[in-house]
Motif scaffolding. Structure first.
Motif, PDB file in Angstrom:
ATOM      1  N   THR A   1      -3.362  87.567 -23.691  1.00 21.19           N
ATOM      2  CA  THR A   1      -3.689  86.278 -23.074  1.00 21.19           C
ATOM      3  C   THR A   1      -2.512  85.637 -22.355  1.00 21.19           C
ATOM      4  N   ALA A   2      -1.299  85.869 -22.857  1.00 23.48           N
ATOM      5  CA  ALA A   2      -0.115  85.238 -22.271  1.00 23.48           C
ATOM      6  C   ALA A   2       1.134  85.914 -22.809  1.00 23.48           C
ATOM      7  N   CYS A   3       2.231  85.828 -22.073  1.00 27.68           N
ATOM      8  CA  CYS A   3       3.514  86.290 -22.612  1.00 27.68           C
ATOM      9  C   CYS A   3       3.809  85.505 -23.892  1.00 27.68           C
ATOM     10  N   GLY A   4       4.280  86.184 -24.897  1.00 25.54           N
ATOM     11  CA  GLY A   4       4.551  85.504 -26.157  1.00 25.54           C
ATOM     12  C   GLY A   4       3.366  85.477 -27.093  1.00 25.54           C
ATOM     13  N   ASP A   5       2.286  86.224 -26.756  1.00 25.07           N
ATOM     14  CA  ASP A   5       1.103  86.229 -27.631  1.00 25.07           C
ATOM     15  C   ASP A   5       1.199  87.276 -28.739  1.00 25.07           C
ATOM     16  N   GLY A   6       2.347  87.958 -28.814  1.00 24.42           N
ATOM     17  CA  GLY A   6       2.555  88.937 -29.878  1.00 24.42           C
ATOM     18  C   GLY A   6       2.186  90.361 -29.513  1.00 24.42           C
TER      19      GLY A   6
END
Length: 229
Positions: free
Chosen positions: A101-106
Motif C-alpha cells: 500500500t505504501a513505502c514503510g508498510d512492512g
C-alpha cells in the motif's frame, strides 16, 4: 562497502530529469492527483527498483503507474496491478505479505528484485523509445549488480524487449528475432539465465480474463523451480 552500489544507483535514478515529457507528466499528476488520493503527498519522481539485492529472480515491469508508484514511490504499490501481483508473490514465498500500500508498510521481498523498463510514469502507459533508451544505463547497472540472478520474469512485451535489449547491449545476442513474446514463453539465454514471459497484470488484462490468477501463479511457481536448479 560493496553494497553501496545500489544506494548510489537509486539516488541517481530519483534525481534523473533526462526526459522532459515524463518530468512534465509525472509532476502534473502529482499536483493534480486523483480524487481518491487528494490528501496524499505524491512521490512524483522517478521510481527506483527495490527488493533483495541477493535475489535469484527479477521482475521486469513496464513503468510506474500514474496513481500507483508515481504516488507511493515503490514499484507496483498502491494500484490494481500490485493488488493482483503481491498476493501471488506472497503465496509463492517471494514476499512476506500479500499487500503493498505504501513505502514503510512492512513489505519485504525474498529472493526477488523488482524493476521496470522505464522509471517515470508515462502518458497512456507508453514510454517512447528515446525514453526507454535514457533509462537503459540505469537498468544495465542494476541487472549487473544482481550477481546471483538466475531468472527474469518479464511482465508484458515492453519489459520483455527491455531485457532482450540489455543482453544485446552486453553482446550476448546479436538479434531479438528468435525471441517471441507470448505468455508462458521461456528462453535460456547464452549466459545461462532464464527469461520467462508473462502478460502484464494490468487492469486491462486481469479484468478481461486475458491474465488469470492461476496463469500468473504458475509463472512464479515456475520461476521458483528454475531458480532452485
Amino acid at each position: 562497502m560493496a553494497a553501496d552500489w545500489l544506494v548510489q544507483l537509486n539516488r541517481e535514478v530519483v534525481a534523473c530529469t533526462k526526459c522532459p515529457r515524463l518530468v512534465t507528466y509525472r509532476e502534473l499528476i502529482a499536483r493534480e492527483k486523483r480524487r481518491a488520493y487528494r490528501d496524499c503527498e505524491y512521490w512524483g519522481k522517478p521510481v527506483p527498483g527495490f527488493g533483495d539485492r541477493n535475489a535469484r529472480v527479477l521482475i521486469m515491469g513496464l513503468a510506474p503507474g500514474a496513481h500507483g508508484s508515481n504516488r507511493t514511490g515503490r514499484p507496483f504499490t498502491g494500484d490494481a496491478s500490485g493488488n493482483f501481483m503481491y498476493p501471488v508473490l506472497y503465496e509463492t514465498g517471494l514476499a512476506n505479505q500479500p499487500t503493498a500500500t505504501a513505502c514503510g508498510d512492512g513489505l519485504k521481498l525474498r529472493d526477488l528484485y523488482i524493476t521496470a523498463a522505464a522509471r517515470c510514469a508515462p502518458p497512456d502507459n507508453k514510454p517512447l523509445p528515446s525514453e526507454l533508451a535514457n533509462c537503459a544505463p540505469f537498468l544495465d547497472r542494476e541487472i549487473e549488480g544482481l550477481r546471483r540472478l538466475k531468472v527474469v520474469v518479464a511482465l508484458g512485451k515492453i519489459g520483455f524487449d527491455a531485457y532482450l535489449n540489455f543482453v544485446r547491449r552486453r553482446g550476448l545476442v546479436q538479434s531479438k528475432a528468435g525471441y517471441v513474446f507470448a505468455h508462458g514463453a521461456k528462453y535460456e539465454m547464452p549466459d545461462g539465465k532464464i527469461l520467462l514471459a508473462s502478460y502484464h497484470p494490468s487492469n486491462q488484462n486481469t479484468q478481461t480474463g486475458k491474465l488469470t490468477r492461476a496463469m500468473f501463479l504458475e509463472i512464479f511457481k515456475q520461476a521458483g523451480r528454475l531458480a532452485d536448479k
